[in-house]
Design an enzyme around this catalytic site. Structure first.
Site, PDB file in Angstrom:
ATOM      1  N   ASP A 204      59.563  19.112 -71.998  1.00  0.00           N
ATOM      2  CA  ASP A 204      60.108  17.926 -72.662  1.00  0.00           C
ATOM      3  C   ASP A 204      59.894  16.668 -71.822  1.00  0.00           C
ATOM      4  O   ASP A 204      60.465  15.618 -72.102  1.00  0.00           O
ATOM      5  CB  ASP A 204      61.603  18.117 -72.973  1.00  0.00           C
ATOM      6  CG  ASP A 204      62.449  18.233 -71.712  1.00  0.00           C
ATOM      7  OD1 ASP A 204      61.860  18.357 -70.611  1.00  0.00           O
ATOM      8  OD2 ASP A 204      63.685  18.200 -71.816  1.00  0.00           O
TER       9      ASP A 204
ATOM     10  N   HIS B   9      21.083  31.067 -54.977  1.00  0.00           N
ATOM     11  CA  HIS B   9      19.854  31.802 -55.272  1.00  0.00           C
ATOM     12  C   HIS B   9      18.622  30.898 -55.248  1.00  0.00           C
ATOM     13  O   HIS B   9      17.490  31.370 -55.392  1.00  0.00           O
ATOM     14  CB  HIS B   9      19.983  32.583 -56.599  1.00  0.00           C
ATOM     15  CG  HIS B   9      19.726  31.802 -57.841  1.00  0.00           C
ATOM     16  ND1 HIS B   9      20.736  31.330 -58.657  1.00  0.00           N
ATOM     17  CD2 HIS B   9      18.565  31.427 -58.437  1.00  0.00           C
ATOM     18  CE1 HIS B   9      20.207  30.697 -59.693  1.00  0.00           C
ATOM     19  NE2 HIS B   9      18.891  30.748 -59.587  1.00  0.00           N
TER      20      HIS B   9
ATOM     21  N   ASP C  20      27.526  31.885 -56.300  1.00  0.00           N
ATOM     22  CA  ASP C  20      26.149  31.373 -56.283  1.00  0.00           C
ATOM     23  C   ASP C  20      26.186  29.870 -56.000  1.00  0.00           C
ATOM     24  O   ASP C  20      26.010  29.043 -56.893  1.00  0.00           O
ATOM     25  CB  ASP C  20      25.499  31.669 -57.651  1.00  0.00           C
ATOM     26  CG  ASP C  20      24.019  31.355 -57.656  1.00  0.00           C
ATOM     27  OD1 ASP C  20      23.439  31.170 -56.570  1.00  0.00           O
ATOM     28  OD2 ASP C  20      23.441  31.289 -58.774  1.00  0.00           O
TER      29      ASP C  20
ATOM     30  N   SER D 240      18.160  25.953 -62.501  1.00  0.00           N
ATOM     31  CA  SER D 240      19.129  26.509 -61.549  1.00  0.00           C
ATOM     32  C   SER D 240      19.410  25.553 -60.408  1.00  0.00           C
ATOM     33  O   SER D 240      18.521  24.834 -59.947  1.00  0.00           O
ATOM     34  CB  SER D 240      18.598  27.814 -60.974  1.00  0.00           C
ATOM     35  OG  SER D 240      18.867  28.844 -61.860  1.00  0.00           O
TER      36      SER D 240
END
Ligand code: 4AZ
Length: 616
Positions: free
Chosen positions: A242, A414, A462, A558
């Site tokens: 509230d 990666h 990653d 990527s």
């Protein structure tokens, strides 16, 4: 719980949102998010709220700053231990570390100061009518019922030695000789009523005098209709969400699907009182409470609190030329409450915040409007995505990266191998491989930091950082046309369905090579485990895509950015392109490393001050 945390919790009584005691909503619908409750958020959860100026955010929790970490500007204050401190922030940070150093008044200590709260009662020590003796006054005075709410009652009970604050407020009609009473206004973070602002009032108003029932725990037995606060207090369920901090630790306002009554809903699931919308101070971590406000008109935080321009009043002098919001009172009330008896420490708190360093990230220098449409995304022009970088290895761009400030680039683990450090080049301010332009800046790599828990089989963690080499005679990297994206410090900054932008030089759906930087709009997708059972880790990963799969990241994207803009148009790097089954299919959305989960890891390596713009 460690003792240090226990102390913090008691002192929390934070950012409570006073005034309205509105619990008008009678619907039985449960507005509380159950899963969120298990995370036990309080006003010390800096994933949900901003820390106080005397606190900093470490690992999602507000902890006490050391006094020297406070800004130097401010008013001198005196504490109950007879010591004075150069600023309110320093006193509060001392108090945060040693709770006996409570506030008494502004100015230096003279040895005479005494402030006290007591209860006039026929019913034992935990309830009664509130009496206060102000530092500069000889006599005790009653508090007016009119300005009295659970926020002030919580602070009063805390001051009286009840760590869980108040069970309830009670306004009582009682005849007293004096026509005067005290109006008191607290914000909720105070640990003593002395820190709240007192103004003169008249007893003639219909609400009588302020009374309180302090919470001892013995008076309530939890039922189905009660909400259990993180500090252990039970409050009626209808008082959760509230906008009013009934718990005292704010835990009743931090896990909300909606807000009751007129309180304001922050997208992060937090309810704040409607008075905090457009009051000149950002309360929602997502910033939307200060959006669409008329310039320079701050609504008053209360209808009955009036801060007049009393000569010598600190807030008046603060207001001049500092950009500090002037607090204006309601004209109707101005007749009654004209004389300020104590300083406005809430205004002082806001003023202190204005001295925090401002971080420059996520805001573009200029808008580039001309864009060409292409399949699965649009071509970007230099300056459209000033945080995007290309990681070049030989002649190829195999991955993207994101500039986050200083010499630092964020990318996917990666994408990089430490053994190849000499082969990488970071290309900034660059869009088109076939038409390189003069703005391009090429940097070599000084250091690669791969997350120590990166798992090449599952793509967990990653994420990697690249530090670029700087010019030997320069202290910092200089990238004239690049702008860092902000690093999100909370997983609550963006929500499923929010629209974000993915960009890169990755392949098209038909595996066609791409030579120019492309971008496309995607939305954040909830419950991604249903697309990737056993492969999706909710805390560490984020999914994003479009309903038809037409926009997606692909091979070569990527390490590049998924950026989202907050209510103030500030851009955050929400995700790093990581993996996905195929490209551009609606059954398999793109998966990103959820950057907010790695804020502490990133700040450990690049330095907190470089990426922290809040909760510092
Ligand atoms: C990749 O191979 C890749 N559709 C990146 C993103 C996605 C798929 C593959 C997401 O680098």
């Amino acid at each position: 719980m460690k003792p240090a945390h226990a102390v913090l919790l008691l002192l929390c009584f934070c950012l409570s949102f006073c005034e309205s005691t509105s619990t008008s909503d009678t619907s039985q619908e449960d507005l509380v998010e159950k899963k969120c409750l298990t995370e036990k958020h309080t006003c010390l959860s800096c994933n949900k709220v901003f820390c106080q100026p005397w606190q900093k955010c470490i690992d999602g929790t507000c902890v006490c700053k050391l006094p020297y970490q406070c800004p130097k500007n401010g008013t001198r204050v005196c504490s109950v231990n007879g010591k004075s401190y150069p600023t309110y922030c320093q006193q509060k940070s001392f108090e945060c570390l040693r709770p006996e150093a409570k506030f008494v008044k502004t100015g230096t200590c003279t040895g005479e100061e005494e402030f006290s709260v007591s209860l006039e009662s026929e019913k034992g020590h935990s309830e009664g009518i509130v009496e206060v003796k102000l530092v500069d006054q000889d006599q005790k005075m009653f508090v007016c019922g009119k300005s009295w709410s659970i926020t002030q009652a919580n602070v009063a009970c805390l001051d009286l030695g009840f760590p869980l604050g108040a069970l309830d407020t009670q306004s009582r009609d009682r005849h007293i000789n004096s026509t005067e009473c005290l109006h008191v206004h607290c914000r909720g973070f105070e640990t003593t009523l002395a820190e709240c602002t007192f103004t003169k009032g008249l007893t003639s108003s219909s609400k009588g005098l302020a009374g309180v029932v302090c919470y001892t725990g013995s008076e309530v037995s939890p039922t189905n209709n009660s909400f259990q606060c993180v500090n252990g207090k039970h409050i009626p369920q209808k008082k959760a969400c509230d906008g009013v901090n009934d718990c005292g630790d704010q835990s009743d306002e931090l896990c909300c699907k909606e807000c009751r009554g007129e309180s304001f809903f922050c997208k992060s699931g937090v309810c704040i009182p409607k008075q905090y919308k457009c009051n000149g101070e950002v309360d929602c971590i997502t910033g939307e409470d200060e959006i669409g406000c008329e310039a320079n008109t701050f609504k008053t935080g209360s209808n009955y609190f009036y801060v007049p321009n009393v000569p010598g009043n600190r807030s008046e002098s603060l207001n001049q030329g500092t950009g500090h919001p002037e607090i204006k009172g309601d004209v109707r009330m101005a007749q009654e409450e004209t004389e300020m008896l104590t300083a406005d420490m809430d205004a002082e708190r806001k003023w202190i915040k204005s001295f925090f360093p401002k971080l420059s990230c996520g805001v573009k220098n200029s808008m580039h409007i001309r864009r060409k449409r292409v399949i699965g995304g649009k071509s970007a022009k230099v300056g459209d995505l000033p945080w995007q970088v290309a990681i070049k290895e030989g002649e190829n761009i195999n991955c993207g990266g994101i500039y986050i400030g200083g010499c630092w680039i964020l990318t996917a683990a990666h994408c990089v191998r430490i053994s190849r450090i000499r082969r990488y080049q970071i290309w900034t301010s660059f869009t088109d491989l076939l038409r390189p332009d003069s703005q391009i800046a090429v940097q070599l790599v000084n250091q690669i930091i791969i997350h120590d828990k990166y798992n090449g089989a599952t793509y967990q963690n990653d994420i990697a950082l690249i530090e670029m080499k700087k010019h030997p005679r320069r202290k910092e990297c200089v990238l004239p046309h690049s702008v860092p994206a902000c690093v999100p410090w909370s997983p609550y900054l963006f929500q499923p369905n929010d629209k974000c932008i993915v960009s890169g030089w990755g392949r098209e759906k038909d595996n066609q090579k791409v030579y120019s930087l492309k971008w496309g709009e995607v939305h954040l997708i909830a419950n991604c485990s249903k697309f990737y059972p056993d492969r999706y880790f909710e805390k560490e990963m984020e999914c994003a895509g479009t309903d038809d799969g037409s926009i997606d990241a692909c091979k070569g994207d990527s390490g590049g950015p998924l950026v989202c803009k907050d209510a103030n148009n500030v851009t955050y790097v929400w995700g790093v392109v990581s993996w996905g089954e195929n490209c551009g299919s609606s059954e398999f959305p793109g998966v990103y490393t959820k950057v907010a989960n790695y804020f502490d890891w990133i700040s450990l390596h690049v330095g907190r001050s470089r990426i922290s713009q809040h909760n510092v």
